[in-house]
Scaffold this motif. Structure first.
Motif, PDB file in Angstrom:
ATOM      1  N   HIS A  12       0.819  -1.215   0.000  1.00  0.00           N
ATOM      2  CA  HIS A  12       0.000   0.000   0.000  1.00  0.00           C
ATOM      3  C   HIS A  12       0.850   1.261   0.000  1.00  0.00           C
ATOM      4  O   HIS A  12       0.598   2.208   0.753  1.00  0.00           O
ATOM      5  CB  HIS A  12      -0.966  -0.008   1.191  1.00  0.00           C
ATOM      6  N   ARG A  13       1.859   1.287  -0.867  1.00  0.00           N
ATOM      7  CA  ARG A  13       2.677   2.477  -0.988  1.00  0.00           C
ATOM      8  C   ARG A  13       3.267   2.568  -2.388  1.00  0.00           C
ATOM      9  O   ARG A  13       3.415   1.564  -3.089  1.00  0.00           O
ATOM     10  CB  ARG A  13       3.790   2.507   0.058  1.00  0.00           C
ATOM     11  N   VAL A  14       3.593   3.788  -2.771  1.00  0.00           N
ATOM     12  CA  VAL A  14       4.261   4.070  -4.034  1.00  0.00           C
ATOM     13  C   VAL A  14       5.429   4.993  -3.721  1.00  0.00           C
ATOM     14  O   VAL A  14       5.261   6.016  -3.051  1.00  0.00           O
ATOM     15  CB  VAL A  14       3.328   4.747  -5.056  1.00  0.00           C
ATOM     16  N   LEU A  15       6.623   4.644  -4.189  1.00  0.00           N
ATOM     17  CA  LEU A  15       7.795   5.497  -4.059  1.00  0.00           C
ATOM     18  C   LEU A  15       8.011   6.184  -5.398  1.00  0.00           C
ATOM     19  O   LEU A  15       8.066   5.513  -6.430  1.00  0.00           O
ATOM     20  CB  LEU A  15       9.029   4.674  -3.690  1.00  0.00           C
ATOM     21  N   GLY A  16       8.125   7.520  -5.392  1.00  0.00           N
ATOM     22  CA  GLY A  16       8.227   8.223  -6.653  1.00  0.00           C
ATOM     23  C   GLY A  16       9.184   9.385  -6.619  1.00  0.00           C
ATOM     24  O   GLY A  16       9.530   9.908  -5.550  1.00  0.00           O
TER      25      GLY A  16
END
Length: 276
Positions: free
Chosen positions: A140-144
């Motif tokens: 449940h995460r996005v690294l951008g």
């Protein structure tokens, strides 16, 4: 989720989030009884979604996707008539719709990812990556790159002992044969993980200190994670210390090192001793 943001970094995050949610929905719908069917469906669902949105919102850009026909061949031109050649394009999206199909098809595993990266000809860095996002849907995460994480903090053990105990992410299925000897040499312990994206993300977040791969990969395996890692301030290179380069005629990019900058020289020296 409405219309996507127009800034490339935020757009990459939006795409990775959309594809990630579609993959979670597919997992819930199909279950895990037929892992082969789940893997195939996952690759297709994510690839089709990302390709459709890129065609709609970035129609002038070229695309290199793991799931494109002939993607593993050294390209002289695009296969599809009228398509923009990625070798002459100014902007190329490099995507891995589902990084870690094995882990995706195993119930309870969260170490799989969605990779979306943008290469541009005018980028100031040798790798050419100007935007990227690594979706970790089951986490449940996005690294951008639009909001890169802070540089990972020093481990508690290193801070109190005055020396670093290196945690080295390793493939759970195909670790380089020399990695055990290298780990012993530098006093590291191996942390088995699934996809390349999950391993590099673990370096970005400070869960591990480094990731070394030398068993054969392609540009889409590392483009988005490297974009985020370098935006965070981490070291990323080939295992001989040379620059990573993307949108090459041959998409094979077989090895890399991603690590804390303070460990780079030490690990590159150990790689010279053990990877020959």
């Amino acid at each position: 989720m409405g219309s996507p943001p127009m800034i490339d970094g935020a757009f990459a995050r939006w795409l990775a989030s959309r594809a990630g949610q579609a993959l979670l929905d597919l997992r819930a719908e199909l279950g895990f009884a037929d892992t082969g069917a789940l893997k195939s469906a996952g690759d297709k669902v994510s690839h089709d979604l990302i390709r459709t949105e890129l065609a709609r919102w970035r129609p002038g850009d070229a695309v290199l996707s793991e799931e494109d026909e002939g993607s593993r061949l050294a390209w002289a031109a695009e296969v599809n008539t009228g398509a923009v050649s990625r070798l002459t394009a100014d902007r190329v999206w490099i995507i891995d719709p589902l990084d870690g199909t094995r882990e995706f098809a195993e119930e309870g595993r969260s170490d799989w990812a969605v990779h979306v990266a943008l290469w541009t000809r005018s980028a100031p860095s040798p790798h050419g990556l100007v935007a990227g996002a690594v979706g970790l849907p089951a986490q449940h995460r996005v690294l951008g790159t639009d909001y890169p994480p802070a540089y990972p903090p020093m481990t508690v053990e290193a801070a109190t002992a005055g020396e670093r105990k290196i945690r080295l992410a390793a493939s759970r299925s195909r670790p380089p044969v020399f990695l055990t000897d290298l780990a012993e040499d530098v006093g590291a312990h191996l942390v088995p993980m699934g996809s390349a994206g999950a391993k590099i993300a673990a370096v970005v977040t400070g869960e591990v200190d480094a990731y070394i791969h030398a068993g054969g990969q392609y540009e889409w395996d590392s483009a988005a994670p490297v974009a985020v890692a370098t935006a965070t301030g981490l070291h990323a290179s080939r295992i001989d210390g040379s620059a990573l380069r993307y949108n090459e005629a041959d998409p094979r990019l077989p090895d890399l090192l991603v690590c804390r900058k303070d460990l780079a020289n030490r690990l590159l020296a150990a790689l010279q001793r053990h990877s020959g």
